[in-house]
Design a protein around this motif. Sequence first.
Motif, PDB file in Angstrom:
ATOM      1  N   PHE A  60       0.842  -1.200   0.000  1.00  0.00           N
ATOM      2  CA  PHE A  60       0.000   0.000   0.000  1.00  0.00           C
ATOM      3  C   PHE A  60       0.879   1.252   0.000  1.00  0.00           C
ATOM      4  O   PHE A  60       0.600   2.232  -0.704  1.00  0.00           O
ATOM      5  CB  PHE A  60      -0.917   0.022   1.230  1.00  0.00           C
ATOM      6  N   TYR A  61       1.936   1.223   0.808  1.00  0.00           N
ATOM      7  CA  TYR A  61       2.828   2.385   0.896  1.00  0.00           C
ATOM      8  C   TYR A  61       3.509   2.647  -0.446  1.00  0.00           C
ATOM      9  O   TYR A  61       3.569   3.790  -0.910  1.00  0.00           O
ATOM     10  CB  TYR A  61       3.878   2.170   1.980  1.00  0.00           C
ATOM     11  N   LEU A  62       4.023   1.611  -1.083  1.00  0.00           N
ATOM     12  CA  LEU A  62       4.705   1.782  -2.361  1.00  0.00           C
ATOM     13  C   LEU A  62       3.762   2.349  -3.412  1.00  0.00           C
ATOM     14  O   LEU A  62       4.155   3.166  -4.249  1.00  0.00           O
ATOM     15  CB  LEU A  62       5.294   0.451  -2.825  1.00  0.00           C
ATOM     16  N   GLU A  63       2.515   1.936  -3.356  1.00  0.00           N
ATOM     17  CA  GLU A  63       1.518   2.470  -4.287  1.00  0.00           C
ATOM     18  C   GLU A  63       1.328   3.966  -4.067  1.00  0.00           C
ATOM     19  O   GLU A  63       1.242   4.752  -5.027  1.00  0.00           O
ATOM     20  CB  GLU A  63       0.193   1.732  -4.105  1.00  0.00           C
ATOM     21  N   SER A  64       1.291   4.376  -2.798  1.00  0.00           N
ATOM     22  CA  SER A  64       1.152   5.803  -2.487  1.00  0.00           C
ATOM     23  C   SER A  64       2.369   6.584  -2.960  1.00  0.00           C
ATOM     24  O   SER A  64       2.256   7.686  -3.498  1.00  0.00           O
ATOM     25  CB  SER A  64       0.968   5.987  -0.973  1.00  0.00           C
ATOM     26  N   LEU A  65       3.548   6.011  -2.736  1.00  0.00           N
ATOM     27  CA  LEU A  65       4.786   6.683  -3.118  1.00  0.00           C
ATOM     28  C   LEU A  65       4.905   6.794  -4.633  1.00  0.00           C
ATOM     29  O   LEU A  65       5.311   7.836  -5.164  1.00  0.00           O
ATOM     30  CB  LEU A  65       5.975   5.922  -2.550  1.00  0.00           C
ATOM     31  N   ASN A  66       4.545   5.751  -5.341  1.00  0.00           N
ATOM     32  CA  ASN A  66       4.653   5.762  -6.794  1.00  0.00           C
ATOM     33  C   ASN A  66       3.761   6.812  -7.433  1.00  0.00           C
ATOM     34  O   ASN A  66       4.053   7.304  -8.532  1.00  0.00           O
ATOM     35  CB  ASN A  66       4.315   4.379  -7.364  1.00  0.00           C
ATOM     36  N   SER A  67       2.688   7.165  -6.757  1.00  0.00           N
ATOM     37  CA  SER A  67       1.799   8.194  -7.309  1.00  0.00           C
ATOM     38  C   SER A  67       2.461   9.562  -7.296  1.00  0.00           C
ATOM     39  O   SER A  67       1.976  10.497  -7.925  1.00  0.00           O
ATOM     40  CB  SER A  67       0.495   8.240  -6.501  1.00  0.00           C
ATOM     41  N   LEU A  68       3.596   9.697  -6.575  1.00  0.00           N
ATOM     42  CA  LEU A  68       4.295  10.978  -6.462  1.00  0.00           C
ATOM     43  C   LEU A  68       5.651  10.967  -7.168  1.00  0.00           C
ATOM     44  O   LEU A  68       6.429  11.892  -7.022  1.00  0.00           O
ATOM     45  CB  LEU A  68       4.532  11.310  -4.979  1.00  0.00           C
ATOM     46  N   LYS A  69       5.934   9.949  -7.951  1.00  0.00           N
ATOM     47  CA  LYS A  69       7.291   9.758  -8.471  1.00  0.00           C
ATOM     48  C   LYS A  69       7.750  10.878  -9.384  1.00  0.00           C
ATOM     49  O   LYS A  69       8.959  11.054  -9.593  1.00  0.00           O
ATOM     50  CB  LYS A  69       7.380   8.421  -9.192  1.00  0.00           C
ATOM     51  N   GLU A  70       6.831  11.652  -9.934  1.00  0.00           N
ATOM     52  CA  GLU A  70       7.226  12.719 -10.854  1.00  0.00           C
ATOM     53  C   GLU A  70       7.584  14.022 -10.139  1.00  0.00           C
ATOM     54  O   GLU A  70       8.065  14.958 -10.763  1.00  0.00           O
ATOM     55  CB  GLU A  70       6.096  12.988 -11.851  1.00  0.00           C
ATOM     56  N   LEU A  71       7.348  14.088  -8.829  1.00  0.00           N
ATOM     57  CA  LEU A  71       7.633  15.321  -8.101  1.00  0.00           C
ATOM     58  C   LEU A  71       9.141  15.509  -7.938  1.00  0.00           C
ATOM     59  O   LEU A  71       9.856  14.593  -7.553  1.00  0.00           O
ATOM     60  CB  LEU A  71       6.956  15.300  -6.726  1.00  0.00           C
ATOM     61  N   LYS A  72       9.609  16.714  -8.192  1.00  0.00           N
ATOM     62  CA  LYS A  72      11.053  16.960  -8.214  1.00  0.00           C
ATOM     63  C   LYS A  72      11.700  16.819  -6.837  1.00  0.00           C
ATOM     64  O   LYS A  72      12.899  16.586  -6.741  1.00  0.00           O
ATOM     65  CB  LYS A  72      11.335  18.345  -8.781  1.00  0.00           C
ATOM     66  N   ASN A  73      10.930  16.989  -5.768  1.00  0.00           N
ATOM     67  CA  ASN A  73      11.509  16.940  -4.420  1.00  0.00           C
ATOM     68  C   ASN A  73      11.348  15.581  -3.755  1.00  0.00           C
ATOM     69  O   ASN A  73      11.505  15.458  -2.550  1.00  0.00           O
ATOM     70  CB  ASN A  73      10.862  18.012  -3.534  1.00  0.00           C
ATOM     71  N   SER A  74      11.043  14.544  -4.520  1.00  0.00           N
ATOM     72  CA  SER A  74      10.728  13.251  -3.921  1.00  0.00           C
ATOM     73  C   SER A  74      11.900  12.644  -3.158  1.00  0.00           C
ATOM     74  O   SER A  74      11.724  11.746  -2.356  1.00  0.00           O
ATOM     75  CB  SER A  74      10.249  12.268  -4.990  1.00  0.00           C
ATOM     76  N   LYS A  75      13.131  13.124  -3.399  1.00  0.00           N
ATOM     77  CA  LYS A  75      14.287  12.604  -2.677  1.00  0.00           C
ATOM     78  C   LYS A  75      14.284  13.019  -1.207  1.00  0.00           C
ATOM     79  O   LYS A  75      15.111  12.551  -0.429  1.00  0.00           O
ATOM     80  CB  LYS A  75      15.578  13.072  -3.347  1.00  0.00           C
ATOM     81  N   LYS A  76      13.390  13.883  -0.834  1.00  0.00           N
ATOM     82  CA  LYS A  76      13.233  14.226   0.584  1.00  0.00           C
ATOM     83  C   LYS A  76      12.780  13.021   1.407  1.00  0.00           C
ATOM     84  O   LYS A  76      13.021  12.960   2.605  1.00  0.00           O
ATOM     85  CB  LYS A  76      12.168  15.322   0.765  1.00  0.00           C
ATOM     86  N   ILE A  77      12.088  12.076   0.757  1.00  0.00           N
ATOM     87  CA  ILE A  77      11.464  10.980   1.494  1.00  0.00           C
ATOM     88  C   ILE A  77      12.498   9.913   1.823  1.00  0.00           C
ATOM     89  O   ILE A  77      13.117   9.326   0.933  1.00  0.00           O
ATOM     90  CB  ILE A  77      10.308  10.366   0.692  1.00  0.00           C
ATOM     91  N   LEU A  78      12.672   9.669   3.119  1.00  0.00           N
ATOM     92  CA  LEU A  78      13.587   8.629   3.583  1.00  0.00           C
ATOM     93  C   LEU A  78      12.909   7.258   3.497  1.00  0.00           C
ATOM     94  O   LEU A  78      11.680   7.176   3.429  1.00  0.00           O
ATOM     95  CB  LEU A  78      13.997   8.913   5.026  1.00  0.00           C
ATOM     96  N   PRO A  79      13.678   6.185   3.498  1.00  0.00           N
ATOM     97  CA  PRO A  79      13.053   4.854   3.528  1.00  0.00           C
ATOM     98  C   PRO A  79      12.132   4.727   4.735  1.00  0.00           C
ATOM     99  O   PRO A  79      12.453   5.223   5.822  1.00  0.00           O
ATOM    100  CB  PRO A  79      14.258   3.908   3.649  1.00  0.00           C
ATOM    101  N   PRO A  80      10.988   4.088   4.573  1.00  0.00           N
ATOM    102  CA  PRO A  80      10.049   3.991   5.699  1.00  0.00           C
ATOM    103  C   PRO A  80      10.605   3.116   6.812  1.00  0.00           C
ATOM    104  O   PRO A  80      11.364   2.179   6.568  1.00  0.00           O
ATOM    105  CB  PRO A  80       8.810   3.357   5.070  1.00  0.00           C
ATOM    106  N   CYS A  81      10.243   3.450   8.037  1.00  0.00           N
ATOM    107  CA  CYS A  81      10.541   2.571   9.166  1.00  0.00           C
ATOM    108  C   CYS A  81       9.231   1.951   9.630  1.00  0.00           C
ATOM    109  O   CYS A  81       8.145   2.393   9.240  1.00  0.00           O
ATOM    110  CB  CYS A  81      11.227   3.344  10.299  1.00  0.00           C
ATOM    111  N   LEU A  82       9.330   0.913  10.434  1.00  0.00           N
ATOM    112  CA  LEU A  82       8.148   0.191  10.858  1.00  0.00           C
ATOM    113  C   LEU A  82       7.637   0.706  12.195  1.00  0.00           C
ATOM    114  O   LEU A  82       8.421   0.971  13.112  1.00  0.00           O
ATOM    115  CB  LEU A  82       8.455  -1.306  10.960  1.00  0.00           C
TER     116      LEU A  82
END
Length: 229
Positions: A60-82
């Motif tokens: 579910f998380y990867l699906e949410s993230l992929n919807s934003l893949k074109e945003l130029k600032n997406s490198k702000k997002i760190l790998p998710p923790c549990l």
Amino acid sequence: MKTAVIIVAAGKGSRFGGNIPKQFLRLRGLPVLSYSLKKFLDHNSVSLIQPVINQDHKNFYLESLNSLKELKNSKKILPPCLGGAERSLSVKSGLIALLNHGKNVDNVLIHDAARPLVSKKIIDEVLNHLSNFEAVFPTLPMVDSVWKVKNNMYQLIKDRQSLIRAQTPQGFRFSSILDAHLANKESWAFDDIYLANKLGISIQQIPGCETNLKITTIDDLARAERLIT
């Protein structure tokens, strides 16, 4: 001053019902979490975003993230923790993850993934007040009559002016809220301001907004649909 955001998205959404947790439900075609991520991706004062998710929700998380893949600032997002079984454990996990990344964070905002409509104005106000306080959070007044009910006995709360409703993002000096969570032994504590107050951290409230709603029921989801412009 480097600011990070922890987006708490580890809840199972049991009160909402259904097989999909509320933070991953579709809102105008996108997962709810995508809106929360985008709000902070687009904010110039935010350097890092630390998502906290449930072990069972990685797809579910990867699906949410992929919807934003074109945003130029997406490198702000760190790998998710549990996250943990309770919200406070999830926030603690996010704080420790930021610490372990070694990014030297000064301030941290803690935001519920299920509040997709938070405004830039609220984020700005929280950040602005962190220059004078260790903890800042948006609040709303109690406008309805408030009753306390126990064992079918009803007691009217007459002084509702002294009651407030808390929203997120709640902002903190990173070291202060980290200390508060490390010292906490109450896993049920779902509000970070509560922990800050226990530790004697200086707190300031700012005006919240009714549109910064938390999606908890199907009616909330329908209302959020109407509010998206």
